[in-house]
Design a protein around this motif. Structure first.
Motif, PDB file in Angstrom:
ATOM      1  N   ARG A 250       0.826  -1.199   0.000  1.00 27.21           N
ATOM      2  CA  ARG A 250       0.000   0.000   0.000  1.00 27.21           C
ATOM      3  C   ARG A 250       0.867   1.258   0.000  1.00 27.21           C
ATOM      4  O   ARG A 250       1.752   1.419   0.841  1.00 27.21           O
ATOM      5  CB  ARG A 250      -0.907   0.029   1.221  1.00 27.21           C
TER       6      ARG A 250
ATOM      7  N   ASP B  14      -1.682  -6.415  -1.840  1.00 25.39           N
ATOM      8  CA  ASP B  14      -2.420  -5.176  -1.605  1.00 25.39           C
ATOM      9  C   ASP B  14      -1.607  -4.029  -2.195  1.00 25.39           C
ATOM     10  O   ASP B  14      -0.603  -3.601  -1.628  1.00 25.39           O
ATOM     11  CB  ASP B  14      -2.623  -4.972  -0.101  1.00 25.39           C
TER      12      ASP B  14
ATOM     13  N   ARG C 207      -3.034  -1.038  -3.091  1.00 26.06           N
ATOM     14  CA  ARG C 207      -3.844   0.168  -3.023  1.00 26.06           C
ATOM     15  C   ARG C 207      -2.959   1.407  -2.855  1.00 26.06           C
ATOM     16  O   ARG C 207      -2.115   1.457  -1.973  1.00 26.06           O
ATOM     17  CB  ARG C 207      -4.841   0.083  -1.868  1.00 26.06           C
TER      18      ARG C 207
ATOM     19  N   ASP D 256      -5.334  -6.328  -5.145  1.00 26.54           N
ATOM     20  CA  ASP D 256      -6.178  -5.138  -5.020  1.00 26.54           C
ATOM     21  C   ASP D 256      -5.407  -3.945  -5.581  1.00 26.54           C
ATOM     22  O   ASP D 256      -4.416  -3.500  -5.007  1.00 26.54           O
ATOM     23  CB  ASP D 256      -6.539  -4.892  -3.555  1.00 26.54           C
TER      24      ASP D 256
ATOM     25  N   THR E 279      -6.920  -0.976  -6.265  1.00 23.45           N
ATOM     26  CA  THR E 279      -7.739   0.208  -6.037  1.00 23.45           C
ATOM     27  C   THR E 279      -6.856   1.425  -5.774  1.00 23.45           C
ATOM     28  O   THR E 279      -5.962   1.374  -4.940  1.00 23.45           O
ATOM     29  CB  THR E 279      -8.674  -0.003  -4.833  1.00 23.45           C
ATOM     30  N   GLY E 280      -7.125   2.503  -6.497  1.00 22.07           N
ATOM     31  CA  GLY E 280      -6.421   3.747  -6.221  1.00 22.07           C
ATOM     32  C   GLY E 280      -4.965   3.780  -6.627  1.00 22.07           C
ATOM     33  O   GLY E 280      -4.241   4.707  -6.240  1.00 22.07           O
ATOM     34  N   THR E 281      -4.515   2.789  -7.399  1.00 22.18           N
ATOM     35  CA  THR E 281      -3.129   2.835  -7.849  1.00 22.18           C
ATOM     36  C   THR E 281      -2.905   4.090  -8.697  1.00 22.18           C
ATOM     37  O   THR E 281      -3.809   4.569  -9.377  1.00 22.18           O
ATOM     38  CB  THR E 281      -2.764   1.596  -8.675  1.00 22.18           C
TER      39      THR E 281
ATOM     40  N   THR F 215      -9.332  -9.922  -9.336  1.00 22.94           N
ATOM     41  CA  THR F 215      -8.455  -8.757  -9.287  1.00 22.94           C
ATOM     42  C   THR F 215      -9.304  -7.495  -9.207  1.00 22.94           C
ATOM     43  O   THR F 215     -10.184  -7.276 -10.036  1.00 22.94           O
ATOM     44  CB  THR F 215      -7.566  -8.697 -10.544  1.00 22.94           C
ATOM     45  N   THR F 216      -9.054  -6.674  -8.216  1.00 20.62           N
ATOM     46  CA  THR F 216      -9.806  -5.428  -8.042  1.00 20.62           C
ATOM     47  C   THR F 216      -9.098  -4.313  -8.783  1.00 20.62           C
ATOM     48  O   THR F 216      -7.931  -4.013  -8.518  1.00 20.62           O
ATOM     49  CB  THR F 216      -9.926  -5.061  -6.554  1.00 20.62           C
TER      50      THR F 216
ATOM     51  N   PRO G 171      -8.827  -0.295 -10.675  1.00 20.27           N
ATOM     52  CA  PRO G 171      -9.287   1.098 -10.600  1.00 20.27           C
ATOM     53  C   PRO G 171     -10.487   1.280 -11.535  1.00 20.27           C
ATOM     54  O   PRO G 171     -10.591   0.597 -12.568  1.00 20.27           O
ATOM     55  CB  PRO G 171      -8.078   1.890 -11.106  1.00 20.27           C
ATOM     56  N   ALA G 172     -11.354   2.195 -11.216  1.00 22.36           N
ATOM     57  CA  ALA G 172     -12.586   2.386 -11.994  1.00 22.36           C
ATOM     58  C   ALA G 172     -12.311   2.802 -13.432  1.00 22.36           C
ATOM     59  O   ALA G 172     -13.115   2.533 -14.325  1.00 22.36           O
ATOM     60  CB  ALA G 172     -13.467   3.428 -11.313  1.00 22.36           C
TER      61      ALA G 172
END
Length: 277
Positions: free
Chosen positions: A202, A220, A222, A240, A242-244, A261-262, A264-265
């Motif tokens: 993170r 992780d 993030r 994850d 997210t937010g990379t 795998t999560t 980014p939008a």
């Protein structure tokens, strides 16, 4: 609704229908796991048709051209084709015209990549202290991308990349403050094949790191900075992301992952990633 900087504006998205297949001609290929054969710069790919369309587009991976599925010009192709050269293609403009197009295309591609990163940095609320400098840099880069063919062919992008890179690094530090904790940054680290299963990364800077074939299952990531990180064949199963920061679609497409795998939008799950059984 206007596109957000993190979700690239249409001008920074490749539109092959408005491009003269410049990536299939201007760029060289080297026979490898990514390309089935060698191809010199300025030589059309043998799979390219007279209509500037790929004859094997729907089966590039099984035919040995996975590198083509990863490449992204960030909209440089249509700008060079339709704006810089006013819709005059390389087939009909003569040899000198074609050479100039092929010289200009990689330059504009680099400028558009910088515009993509600058837009993402401007979307980071925590990077607000450097937003004025980021805006000025974006205006400058956009102006350069609209130069004449002669100006673009003569442009040395290296110093500009360094200048913008320093601004992006400052924005990244602000955005990642408080996320990293005691975790060590791994900028430019050689992590080929590294065993990082379940690793807590993170807020870590992995900028420029080489993570080819690394095991990042369940990691992780993030808020991690992934600008220029080499993720070819890295296993992102259940990771994850997210937010990379500064993760691009080409990087993601070059990696492996699955529906766990999560992402980014702003990014889409690559079609070749495996689904759970």
């Amino acid at each position: 609704m206007p596109a957000s900087p993190a979700d690239p504006a249409p001008a920074l998205r490749a539109d092959c229908s408005r491009c003269f297949a410049l990536c299939c001609v201007a760029l060289p290929f080297t026979a490898s796991a990514d390309f089935a054969r060698d191809k010199n710069a300025g030589t059309p790919c043998p799979n390219l048709g007279g209509d500037h369309r790929c004859g094997i587009h729907d089966r590039l991976r099984p035919e040995g051209y996975s590198g083509c599925t990863v490449y992204d010009c960030f909209g440089a192709g249509q700008k060079v084709s339709q704006v810089t050269f006013g819709g005059r293609d390389w087939r009909t403009g003569g040899r000198a015209h074609a050479r100039q197009m092929f010289d200009v295309f990689p330059v504009v591609r680099q400028l558009h990549e910088l515009l993509h990163y600058l837009g993402e940095a401007l979307a980071l609320p925590a990077a607000r202290p450097v937003h004025p400098e980021l805006r000025r840099a974006r205006e400058r880069v956009e102006g350069l991308s609209l130069g004449t063919p002669e100006e673009l062919a003569a442009l040395d992008v290296g110093p500009l990349r360094q200048e913008v890179g320093m601004l992006l690094a400052r924005g990244s530090e602000l955005a990642r403050a408080g996320l990293r904790g005691r975790r060590k940054d791994r900028r430019d680290a050689d992590l080929v094949g590294a065993r990082l299963k379940g690793a807590d990364l993170r807020g870590v800077s992995l900028r420029g790191a080489c993570l080819i074939a690394a095991d990042l299952t369940g990691a992780d990531l993030r808020g991690a900075d992934l600008l220029g990180t080499d993720l070819r064949d890295a296993d992102l199963t259940d990771a994850d992301l997210t937010g990379t920061l500064f993760l691009t679609q080409p990087q993601l497409t070059a990696a492996r992952g699955d529906e766990g795998t999560t992402l980014p939008a702003s990014l889409t799950r690559p079609a070749h990633w495996t689904a759970r059984s």
